[in-house]
Design an enzyme around this catalytic site. Structure first.
Site, PDB file in Angstrom:
ATOM      1  N   LEU A   1       4.386 -23.915 -42.268  1.00 59.91           N
ATOM      2  CA  LEU A   1       4.740 -23.299 -42.725  1.00 59.91           C
ATOM      3  C   LEU A   1       5.846 -22.127 -42.739  1.00 59.91           C
ATOM      4  O   LEU A   1       6.378 -21.538 -43.491  1.00 59.91           O
ATOM      5  CB  LEU A   1       3.460 -22.075 -42.318  1.00 59.91           C
ATOM      6  CG  LEU A   1       2.423 -22.937 -42.282  1.00 59.91           C
ATOM      7  CD1 LEU A   1       1.002 -21.430 -41.633  1.00 59.91           C
ATOM      8  CD2 LEU A   1       1.263 -22.507 -43.998  1.00 59.91           C
ATOM      9  N   GLY A   2       6.224 -22.103 -41.100  1.00 62.48           N
ATOM     10  CA  GLY A   2       7.709 -22.075 -41.102  1.00 62.48           C
ATOM     11  C   GLY A   2       7.695 -21.364 -39.700  1.00 62.48           C
ATOM     12  O   GLY A   2       7.158 -22.487 -38.988  1.00 62.48           O
TER      13      GLY A   2
ATOM     14  N   GLY B   1      10.548 -20.241 -36.414  1.00 63.77           N
ATOM     15  CA  GLY B   1      11.751 -18.829 -36.271  1.00 63.77           C
ATOM     16  C   GLY B   1      11.956 -18.604 -34.684  1.00 63.77           C
ATOM     17  O   GLY B   1      11.563 -19.737 -33.920  1.00 63.77           O
TER      18      GLY B   1
ATOM     19  N   MET C   1      10.078 -17.419 -32.073  1.00 60.61           N
ATOM     20  CA  MET C   1       9.413 -17.565 -31.137  1.00 60.61           C
ATOM     21  C   MET C   1       8.311 -19.570 -31.340  1.00 60.61           C
ATOM     22  O   MET C   1       7.052 -19.814 -30.979  1.00 60.61           O
ATOM     23  CB  MET C   1       8.212 -16.742 -31.081  1.00 60.61           C
ATOM     24  CG  MET C   1       8.806 -15.545 -30.621  1.00 60.61           C
ATOM     25  SD  MET C   1       8.709 -15.849 -29.042  1.00 60.61           S
ATOM     26  CE  MET C   1       7.444 -16.324 -27.496  1.00 60.61           C
TER      27      MET C   1
ATOM     28  N   LYS D   1       1.336 -22.391 -33.845  1.00 58.50           N
ATOM     29  CA  LYS D   1       2.361 -22.312 -33.644  1.00 58.50           C
ATOM     30  C   LYS D   1       2.954 -22.740 -32.413  1.00 58.50           C
ATOM     31  O   LYS D   1       1.824 -23.216 -31.706  1.00 58.50           O
ATOM     32  CB  LYS D   1       1.861 -20.202 -32.748  1.00 58.50           C
ATOM     33  CG  LYS D   1       3.733 -20.058 -32.593  1.00 58.50           C
ATOM     34  CD  LYS D   1       3.972 -18.695 -32.491  1.00 58.50           C
ATOM     35  CE  LYS D   1       4.570 -18.443 -33.525  1.00 58.50           C
ATOM     36  NZ  LYS D   1       4.565 -16.867 -33.665  1.00 58.50           N
TER      37      LYS D   1
ATOM     38  N   ASP E   1       7.004  -5.483 -32.308  1.00 60.58           N
ATOM     39  CA  ASP E   1       7.663  -5.990 -33.731  1.00 60.58           C
ATOM     40  C   ASP E   1       6.824  -5.552 -34.426  1.00 60.58           C
ATOM     41  O   ASP E   1       6.153  -6.812 -35.245  1.00 60.58           O
ATOM     42  CB  ASP E   1       7.938  -7.261 -33.223  1.00 60.58           C
ATOM     43  CG  ASP E   1       8.495  -8.105 -33.794  1.00 60.58           C
ATOM     44  OD1 ASP E   1       9.831  -7.179 -34.306  1.00 60.58           O
ATOM     45  OD2 ASP E   1       9.227  -9.405 -34.118  1.00 60.58           O
TER      46      ASP E   1
ATOM     47  N   GLU F   1       7.690 -22.924 -34.861  1.00 66.87           N
ATOM     48  CA  GLU F   1       7.468 -22.833 -35.686  1.00 66.87           C
ATOM     49  C   GLU F   1       5.806 -22.936 -35.576  1.00 66.87           C
ATOM     50  O   GLU F   1       4.963 -23.400 -34.971  1.00 66.87           O
ATOM     51  CB  GLU F   1       7.639 -24.748 -36.075  1.00 66.87           C
ATOM     52  CG  GLU F   1       9.715 -24.920 -35.641  1.00 66.87           C
ATOM     53  CD  GLU F   1       9.746 -26.208 -35.777  1.00 66.87           C
ATOM     54  OE1 GLU F   1       8.536 -27.133 -35.808  1.00 66.87           O
ATOM     55  OE2 GLU F   1      10.319 -26.623 -36.696  1.00 66.87           O
ATOM     56  N   VAL F   2       5.455 -22.516 -36.699  1.00 67.03           N
ATOM     57  CA  VAL F   2       3.917 -22.553 -37.115  1.00 67.03           C
ATOM     58  C   VAL F   2       3.779 -23.180 -38.734  1.00 67.03           C
ATOM     59  O   VAL F   2       4.476 -23.543 -39.479  1.00 67.03           O
ATOM     60  CB  VAL F   2       3.562 -21.082 -37.445  1.00 67.03           C
ATOM     61  CG1 VAL F   2       2.344 -20.755 -38.170  1.00 67.03           C
ATOM     62  CG2 VAL F   2       4.395 -20.065 -36.763  1.00 67.03           C
TER      63      VAL F   2
END
Length: 790
Positions: free
Chosen positions: A20-21, A23, A25, A43, A136, A27-28
């Site tokens: 999915l994406g 960042g 923190m 995650k 955040d 990978e998801v």
């Protein structure tokens, strides 16, 4: 870095479907929970966290805390686990779009933006109650499900991200405002453009930091742009710390003034001046949402508050000012048909009670008492009254009292053709007076909606009316005799003499002896005490102490009493010199009684004193639409226009005030200075001489003579001022000294005014007569002592 997982690979009991994406923190992935047969978001944590035992334990503790948050707007955390050295976090999978995608697609309607923000704030409040600060909040971390539910992501993860390694990078590195921020305290993971000032500067933060970030999100939902931007992270941080965002009133969209107030309060630089909890923000948003919903139901859009509108519409005559088709009404003083002429207090009082209750009903515009009661005893037709007050309907009536019995006849008349929309006669005892008042109010509201606004008179409409009237009569008496005494007190308070004001206070006290829980009467007693102070009849400290005590008693009995919050705002503004406290009080009063001209005017004067001239002019426009025959309100508009440099408009306002009240104090003196600023010296001198008060004539002449080079005459006028009127007038003497260019003496008198709690000092920031002081190094510290931001 995280280990990249391929589709169909298995980790624990989760089967990877797709990525999915990614960042800072980790990978998801979209994964399938093979045990429960459900989709989850998985995650996978980066090695920088997984390989550090202390950080991993802290991360796990925070994940556990987040998983304990049970709220429909918070992403549910299912599990924190590890397999083959891979640490992962499993949470619910949300099918929908992020707020970033929503904002990028198109403008978000105001009602939708409010609903979304309420859901985010509700999630935050639950987290804050559990001791968790998100840190955040941004559009990328908020999902909007296909069914409209909001889900806030990544709770509990921001705290550990402050310790992230300096090598971590955002997945959106092309946008400098989305990069991580390096500070002396370490790496702050988050989005620079959404950080609170305290977070951006590396200071300790609490839940109010999330409120600031949510304010940024709300601003972006409304405008499709961020309030704080810069070419680099550092430029963005400087904007957050030092600059104010462009006002919503200057955007291409038109928003109600309440929206701007809410956004500004959420974005206050100092945490202490911000909303103190998400719960407070939710309350304001819900009140605004309810108002907008109701106004949509009655077909009335919220009034625009753009400065251009304020300046072009403010001097329109009542006959041409923008108005609503059917939801406007004037309540005239009822005719006293009792044998006893003293019954005027009851006939006037009952009409005023109805007027005050109707002004709290959302969607109605009610002509204010000053304007409506100016027709008492005059032979004016309903058509003439409607045209003068710019209303579509008029409520008139008569009262005949005989001992404990009272006959009340009322009729609601359509201005356009004189048609009686509704009429009723009540033969009751004084013990039934509250039921009669409520019946009249409900009947008027239902009739306006049904006949003029085409609302179906069904059970739901009746329930809404009954509920709104019940809300509007908060704080009234439980004892009919106490109400009668309160009406007597209010009647004498309006007479403005020292003796009558003392009588009013006596009647209020009698009423409260009978009914100590009569919140509205406590508020009226507080108003009476402040009037005594304002007219110099009692010592300042003593009078305001009494006023404050009575007002606080009113609010302790009825926290949602608009009159109580408005009176507290007056005390904070005039005596306490607590401008921020006054702003909170007036904002609450406006939420509770948006149709009260007295509250609107108080809020307008406060905005003017704070230097928010555009807002002051917009509020003045709303006041004068409701109360076009009030000399006091035209006078206040003249002050605001002069401060804004709108000299022609200021002249018109002061002249209108003097047309309505030719013997009004101060207005001629202030008008003379406006004429002087226009270069009309001889007219200015003639106008100053017309002021009926000797002090104000001397004050104006001392300034005018100096401007004309007549130094000896100016000296003589100033000598008389200081020798005969110095007591209680230090601020006005400071004005004269400043206009004469005597800067040191001006500051001396300003300090005396501040020490003496002279309410005039609250005008200092915007007073055009102090312009010569602005470049002096003493000016900014003086304003700070008054509580102004410099």
């Amino acid at each position: 870095m995280s280990e990249t997982l391929l589709p169909e690979s298995i980790i624990s009991h989760y089967r990877i479907v797709s990525k999915l994406g990614a960042g800072a923190m980790g990978e998801v992935y979209l994964a399938e929970d093979t045990r429960l047969g459900r989709s989850v978001a998985l995650k996978v944590l980066p090695q920088s966290i997984a390989g550090d035992t202390d950080r991993l334990l802290r991360f796990e503790r925070e994940a556990e805390a987040a998983s304990a948050l049970n709220h429909p707007n918070i992403l549910t955390v299912h599990e924190f686990g590890e397999e083959r050295g891979i640490h992962f976090l499993a949470s619910e999978f949300v099918k929908g779009k992020t707020l970033r995608e929503l904002i990028d697609e198109s403008s978000v309607p105001l009602t939708d933006a409010i609903a979304i923000t309420i859901q985010i704030a509700s999630a935050l409040q639950t987290a804050h109650d559990a001791g968790i600060v998100h840190r955040d909040i941004k559009p990328e971390n908020v999902m909007l499900r296909d069914d409209g539910y909001v889900k806030v992501l990544d709770f509990g993860l921001a705290k550990i991200s402050e310790q992230a390694s300096t090598g971590s990078k955002s997945s959106r590195s092309e946008d400098p405002n989305r990069r991580q921020l390096q500070t002396q305290a370490g790496m702050v993971v988050g989005t620079a453009a959404y950080m609170s000032p305290e977070q951006a500067s590396g200071k300790a933060i609490d839940s109010r930091a999330d409120i600031f970030s949510l304010g940024v999100v709300l601003y972006e939902l409304l405008t499709r742009r961020r309030p704080f931007t810069g070419a680099t992270i550092n430029h963005t941080i400087v904007a957050i710390l030092e600059k104010e965002p462009q006002r919503l009133s200057q955007s291409s969209r038109v928003f109600p003034a309440e929206v701007e107030r809410i956004v500004n309060l959420a974005l206050a630089k100092k945490a202490a001046e911000r909303y103190q909890s998400a719960r407070d923000l939710i309350g304001d948003l819900k009140a605004l949402g309810k108002r907008l919903e109701f106004e949509a139901e009655v077909g009335r859009a919220a009034p625009p508050d753009k400065s251009a509108d304020a300046q072009t519409q403010i001097f329109k005559t009542p006959a041409t000012a923008q108005t609503e088709a059917g939801n406007t009404i004037a309540v005239l003083p009822f005719l006293n048909m009792s044998r006893n002429e003293d019954g005027d207090y009851f006939s006037d009082g009952l009409a005023e009670e109805l007027l005050n209750v109707l002004s709290k009903i959302r969607g109605l515009r009610v002509a204010a008492r000053t304007s409506a009661f100016s027709f008492k005893g005059k032979q004016a037709t309903v058509s003439e009254i409607g045209q003068a007050l710019n209303v579509a309907t008029v409520l008139e009536g008569s009262i005949r009292m005989d001992g404990n019995r009272v006959r009340i006849s009322v009729q609601l008349v359509k201005v356009e053709d004189g048609y009686h929309l509704w009429s009723e006669t009540y033969d009751r005892t004084m013990d039934d007076i509250f039921a009669v008042q409520d019946d009249i109010t409900r009947s008027v509201v239902k009739e306006l909606r049904a006949r003029l606004l085409h609302e179906e008179p069904g059970s739901n409409a009746s329930k809404m009316v009954r509920s709104e009237v019940a809300e509007a009569v908060r704080g009234r008496a439980a004892n009919p005799e106490a109400q009668r005494l309160m009406l007597l007190g209010r009647y004498f308070l309006d007479r403005t003499t020292r003796e009558d004001t003392a009588k009013a206070i006596g009647y209020f006290r009698e009423a409260l002896d009978l009914d100590p829980g009569y919140a509205l009467c406590w508020a009226e007693l507080g108003r009476a005490y402040s009037i005594e102070v304002g007219r110099g009849w009692v010592p300042v400290a003593q009078g305001f102490d009494c006023s404050r005590d009575a007002t606080r008693r009113a609010l302790s009995l009825e926290p949602d009493l608009a009159e109580g919050h408005a009176q507290l705002g007056r005390i904070q503004l005039v005596h306490d010199l607590d401008l921020r406290g006054a702003e909170v009080s007036y904002r609450r009063a406006l939420d509770l009684a948006p149709g009260s001209s007295a509250v609107l005017d108080g809020a307008s004067v406060l905005a003017y004193k704070l230097g928010r001239i555009e807002e002051a002019l917009a509020l003045s426009r709303r006041v004068l639409v409701q109360d076009p025959l009030s000399a006091a309100f035209w006078h206040n508009l003249g002050l605001a226009c002069h401060a804004a440099g709108l000299l022609a408009e200021s002249e018109k306002a002061f002249r209108r005030a003097l047309e309505l009240a030719p013997r009004r104090l101060v207005s001629s003196a202030l008008l003379s200075l406006v004429l002087m600023d226009q270069g009309r010296a001889e007219e200015a001198l003639a106008q100053a001489a017309l002021d009926p008060d000797n002090f104000w004539r001397l004050w104006a002449l001392a300034i005018l003579y100096d401007a004309l080079g007549r130094t000896a005459d100016s000296d003589e006028a100033l000598r008389k001022l200081t020798e005969e009127h110095a007591e209680g007038n230090a601020y006005q003497i400071a004005e004269v000294q400043a206009m004469r260019g005597e800067i040191d003496r001006a500051f001396d008198w300003l300090e005396r005014a501040l020490e003496g709690r002279d309410s005039g000092v609250t005008h200092a920031k915007v007073n055009p007569r102090f312009r010569l002081l602005h470049s002096d190094p003493r000016w900014a510290p003086f304003l700070k002592k008054l509580g102004f931001e410099v």
